[in-house]
Write a protein that holds these residues in place. Structure first.
Motif, short mmCIF file in Angstrom:
data_model
loop_
_atom_site.label_atom_id
_atom_site.label_comp_id
_atom_site.label_asym_id
_atom_site.label_seq_id
_atom_site.Cartn_x
_atom_site.Cartn_y
_atom_site.Cartn_z
N TYR A 95 0.83 -1.20 0.00
CA TYR A 95 0.00 0.00 0.00
C TYR A 95 0.86 1.26 0.00
O TYR A 95 0.58 2.24 -0.69
N ARG A 96 1.95 1.22 0.79
CA ARG A 96 2.85 2.39 0.83
C ARG A 96 3.51 2.62 -0.52
O ARG A 96 3.58 3.74 -1.01
N GLU A 97 3.99 1.54 -1.13
CA GLU A 97 4.69 1.68 -2.41
C GLU A 97 3.74 2.04 -3.54
O GLU A 97 4.04 2.90 -4.37
N PHE A 98 2.58 1.37 -3.60
CA PHE A 98 1.64 1.65 -4.67
C PHE A 98 0.95 3.00 -4.48
O PHE A 98 0.42 3.57 -5.43
N GLY A 99 0.98 3.52 -3.25
CA GLY A 99 0.34 4.80 -2.99
C GLY A 99 1.12 5.98 -3.49
O GLY A 99 0.60 7.10 -3.53
N ASN A 100 2.37 5.77 -3.89
CA ASN A 100 3.20 6.83 -4.46
C ASN A 100 3.58 6.45 -5.89
O ASN A 100 3.67 5.27 -6.22
N PRO A 101 3.80 7.45 -6.75
CA PRO A 101 4.19 7.14 -8.13
C PRO A 101 5.55 6.43 -8.15
O PRO A 101 6.56 6.97 -7.68
N ARG A 102 5.58 5.22 -8.67
CA ARG A 102 6.81 4.47 -8.83
C ARG A 102 7.54 5.00 -10.06
O ARG A 102 6.91 5.31 -11.08
N GLY A 103 8.86 5.14 -9.99
CA GLY A 103 9.60 5.72 -11.10
C GLY A 103 9.53 4.88 -12.36
O GLY A 103 9.35 3.65 -12.30
N PRO A 104 9.68 5.49 -13.51
CA PRO A 104 9.63 4.75 -14.77
C PRO A 104 10.94 4.04 -15.08
O PRO A 104 12.00 4.42 -14.58
N ILE A 105 10.86 3.01 -15.88
CA ILE A 105 12.03 2.36 -16.47
C ILE A 105 12.09 2.82 -17.91
O ILE A 105 11.11 2.71 -18.65
N ILE A 106 13.25 3.34 -18.32
CA ILE A 106 13.35 4.08 -19.58
C ILE A 106 14.41 3.47 -20.50
O ILE A 106 15.49 3.10 -20.05
N VAL A 107 14.08 3.40 -21.78
CA VAL A 107 15.02 2.98 -22.82
C VAL A 107 15.07 4.05 -23.89
O VAL A 107 14.03 4.38 -24.48
N ALA A 108 16.24 4.61 -24.11
CA ALA A 108 16.44 5.64 -25.15
C ALA A 108 15.42 6.76 -25.04
O ALA A 108 14.86 7.21 -26.05
N GLY A 109 15.14 7.20 -23.81
CA GLY A 109 14.25 8.32 -23.59
C GLY A 109 12.78 7.99 -23.54
O GLY A 109 11.95 8.86 -23.27
N THR A 110 12.41 6.72 -23.78
CA THR A 110 11.01 6.32 -23.80
C THR A 110 10.72 5.34 -22.67
O THR A 110 11.42 4.33 -22.52
N PRO A 111 9.70 5.62 -21.85
CA PRO A 111 9.36 4.68 -20.78
C PRO A 111 8.87 3.34 -21.34
O PRO A 111 8.07 3.31 -22.27
N ILE A 112 9.37 2.25 -20.75
CA ILE A 112 8.85 0.93 -21.09
C ILE A 112 8.08 0.34 -19.90
O ILE A 112 7.45 -0.69 -20.02
N ALA A 113 8.16 1.03 -18.75
CA ALA A 113 7.36 0.68 -17.57
C ALA A 113 7.14 1.96 -16.78
O ALA A 113 8.08 2.73 -16.57
N TRP A 114 5.90 2.22 -16.37
CA TRP A 114 5.59 3.43 -15.62
C TRP A 114 4.33 3.20 -14.80
O TRP A 114 3.65 2.19 -14.93
N SER A 115 4.01 4.15 -13.92
CA SER A 115 2.83 4.05 -13.06
C SER A 115 1.80 5.10 -13.45
O SER A 115 2.16 6.27 -13.68
N GLU A 116 0.55 4.69 -13.49
CA GLU A 116 -0.54 5.61 -13.79
C GLU A 116 -1.53 5.62 -12.62
O GLU A 116 -1.79 4.57 -12.01
N PRO A 117 -2.08 6.79 -12.28
CA PRO A 117 -3.06 6.85 -11.17
C PRO A 117 -4.33 6.09 -11.51
O PRO A 117 -4.82 6.13 -12.65
N VAL A 118 -4.85 5.36 -10.53
CA VAL A 118 -6.10 4.62 -10.70
C VAL A 118 -6.96 4.83 -9.46
O VAL A 118 -6.46 5.18 -8.39
N ASP A 119 -8.24 4.63 -9.63
CA ASP A 119 -9.19 4.87 -8.54
C ASP A 119 -9.45 3.57 -7.78
O ASP A 119 -10.49 2.93 -7.92
N ASP A 120 -8.44 3.14 -7.01
CA ASP A 120 -8.63 1.98 -6.15
C ASP A 120 -7.78 2.16 -4.89
O ASP A 120 -7.15 3.21 -4.70
N ALA A 121 -7.74 1.16 -4.05
CA ALA A 121 -7.06 1.28 -2.75
C ALA A 121 -5.55 1.47 -2.89
O ALA A 121 -4.90 1.99 -1.97
N PHE A 122 -5.00 1.09 -4.04
CA PHE A 122 -3.54 1.16 -4.19
C PHE A 122 -3.07 2.49 -4.76
O PHE A 122 -1.95 2.91 -4.49
N GLY A 123 -3.89 3.12 -5.57
CA GLY A 123 -3.56 4.46 -6.04
C GLY A 123 -2.89 4.53 -7.39
O GLY A 123 -3.17 5.44 -8.17
N TYR A 124 -1.97 3.60 -7.68
CA TYR A 124 -1.25 3.64 -8.96
C TYR A 124 -1.14 2.24 -9.55
O TYR A 124 -0.95 1.26 -8.84
#
Length: 486
Positions: free
Chosen positions: A45-74
């Protein structure tokens, strides 16, 4: 005080002491481990409640966090998921984390000690804490080329910058969709994990670096040739015995050449020509002449038996101990069979060392870590992993490997206008299964920009007709061309 009261008091005191010791142990000794346990729901809950940093290849994210409307947040998002799945791994509520998501978890969540000042600043300003971005070394064109060239075949590709150790491509097939494991629908995530765990060809296993090792077959002849040259008793022109069939000492077994071919005239060939045509009998005899210690020491100089993280853990490659090697087994080990086992990462490191004048650079996948404000937290500086061979030996091996691609078993790796150095391998497994197809090499031979290793399990779509030159070399060619921009 009577005896029953004394006993009761002793029990009460003992219980209080046990409670205090247990509480102190959990709060102080085990606190960090419990906080970082992926099964800890409060941690999730603590980790998902904050935006997790993206994983990036050549300037483009290949993994990132988006806000969602549930108990976890992202919600963690992966795209394109399968092609990078063995690199990113997954971050799951119910299934934990793997890959970069695991190895770099502390910076992705913003909990790393290196981000202490940033956390203090966020606390003072009231800004929501955010994880740091992890920028990878991967070359997206090389990753795509490896993914496309492997296709539906089971295998792996590793590509390195031989002068720095930066990982340019890291592909394992079949891949998987990390989004199916990152979903906040816990039942669906559990089902997806069980299905992937039970699926054919182990999609959750990173075949490029971990989980399993393979017989390297004739690609190991590079190690045997290096040991011979380093001994000072051999040169590229040294004449070796190369019978059509080699009888193995203390046994009725024999070793022959691929397709029953002869390696040279009169049962002899040079060391250079033996590598060019991948002569089994010449290298098996050479291995016995050199001895187990020389082969093992050379293998270890290239990285065998040494722990490595990139930062994901790489399974150690293996050369058997002396007590497990009679002359016949030593002969087979010298051509990459018997009990020799390795990873594609290790064989890429062998080629990279030859390309880099004998020095093995430490492989790494994380180039830079940045805060959400783009401040650089850390940058990976290239470092020498080991000196495997002398510059002179590296130069000789390079020329020998060029002949493999120019006119030997690796002609399918030729690139127009570029001199390519390489070595093929066809590694036997069991009588019931087709051999693995291998290729390792680098390009351009005179100014290396990329070193590569490819394995296709059990010959891929070619099956029993597979050879490293036929199946793996074209894949390596595609990856090298992508790096070179061709």
């Amino acid at each position: 005080m009577n005896t029953p009261l004394r006993r009761l008091s002793l029990v009460v005191v003992t219980m209080f002491l046990a409670l205090m010791v247990g509480t102190s142990w959990v709060q102080f000794v085990q606190a960090d481990a419990l906080n970082n346990d992926s099964r800890n729901v409060r941690t999730l809950y603590r980790e998902f409640g904050n935006p997790r940093g993206p994983i990036i290849v050549a300037g483009t994210p290949i993994a990132w966090s988006e806000p969602v409307d549930d108990a976890f947040g992202y919600q963690r998002i992966y795209a394109p998921g399968a092609m990078y799945s063995n690199v990113t791994g997954f971050y799951s509520i119910v299934n934990g984390r793997t890959g970069i998501e695991s190895a770099e978890n502390d910076v992705l969540t913003g909990s790393s000690d290196s981000l202490f000042l940033s956390r203090i600043q966020d606390l003072i300003t009231g800004k929501q804490p955010q994880g740091s971005s992890v920028e990878l070394t991967l070359n997206p064109a090389a990753q795509q080329a490896a993914w496309d060239a492997l296709g539906d075949q089971v295998g792996a590709v590793v590509a390195l910058d031989p002068t720095t150790g930066a990982v340019l491509a890291l592909v394992s097939t079949p891949g998987f969709d990390p989004n199916s494991l990152a979903t906040h629908d816990t039942a669906a995530a559990s089902t997806a994990y069980k299905d992937l765990n039970a699926a054919a060809n182990d999609p959750l296993v990173d075949k490029a670096i971990s989980g399993k090792t393979y017989p390297p077959g004739s690609t190991f002849k590079l190690v045997t040739a290096a040991a011979a040259l380093e001994s000072g008793q051999y040169s590229a022109d040294t004449v070796l015995a190369a019978p059509d069939v080699l009888s193995l000492p203390q046994t009725t077994a024999t070793i022959g050449n691929y397709g029953g071919a002869s390696c040279g005239s009169g049962g002899q060939t040079t060391l250079s020509d033996a590598l060019r045509v991948s002569c089994n009998t010449a290298f098996a005899q050479l291995g016995m002449d050199l001895g187990a210690d020389a082969l093992r020491e050379q293998a270890e100089k290239f990285g065998f038996s040494t722990p490595l993280s990139i930062p994901m853990k790489v399974t150690e490659s293996y050369f058997p101990p002396n007590e497990d090697l009679d002359p016949a087994k030593l002969a087979k080990s010298a051509i990459g069979q018997q009990d020799v086992r390795t990873t594609p990462m290790q064989m890429a490191m062998v080629s990279a060392a030859i390309a880099n004048g004998g020095k093995v650079m430490t492989p790494y996948t994380v180039a830079t870590v940045r805060t959400a404000d783009l401040d650089v937290i850390s940058e990976t500086e290239p470092s020498v992993f080991s000196t495997a061979i002398s510059a002179g030996t590296a130069s000789t091996l390079r020329d020998m490997m060029v002949s493999v691609v120019d006119s030997g078993t690796g002609t399918a790796a030729k690139i127009p206008g570029v001199q390519v150095a390489g070595k093929t391998g066809t590694a036997e497994t069991t009588a019931e299964q087709s051999p693995h197809a291998w290729f390792t090499g680098f390009a351009p031979a005179n100014d290396p920009k990329v070193a590569v290793a490819v394995i296709v399990e059990h010959g891929g779509s070619t099956g029993n007709e597979a050879t490293g030159g036929k199946v793996a070399a074209p894949i390596a060619k595609a990856v090298m061309q992508a790096v070179l921009g061709q």
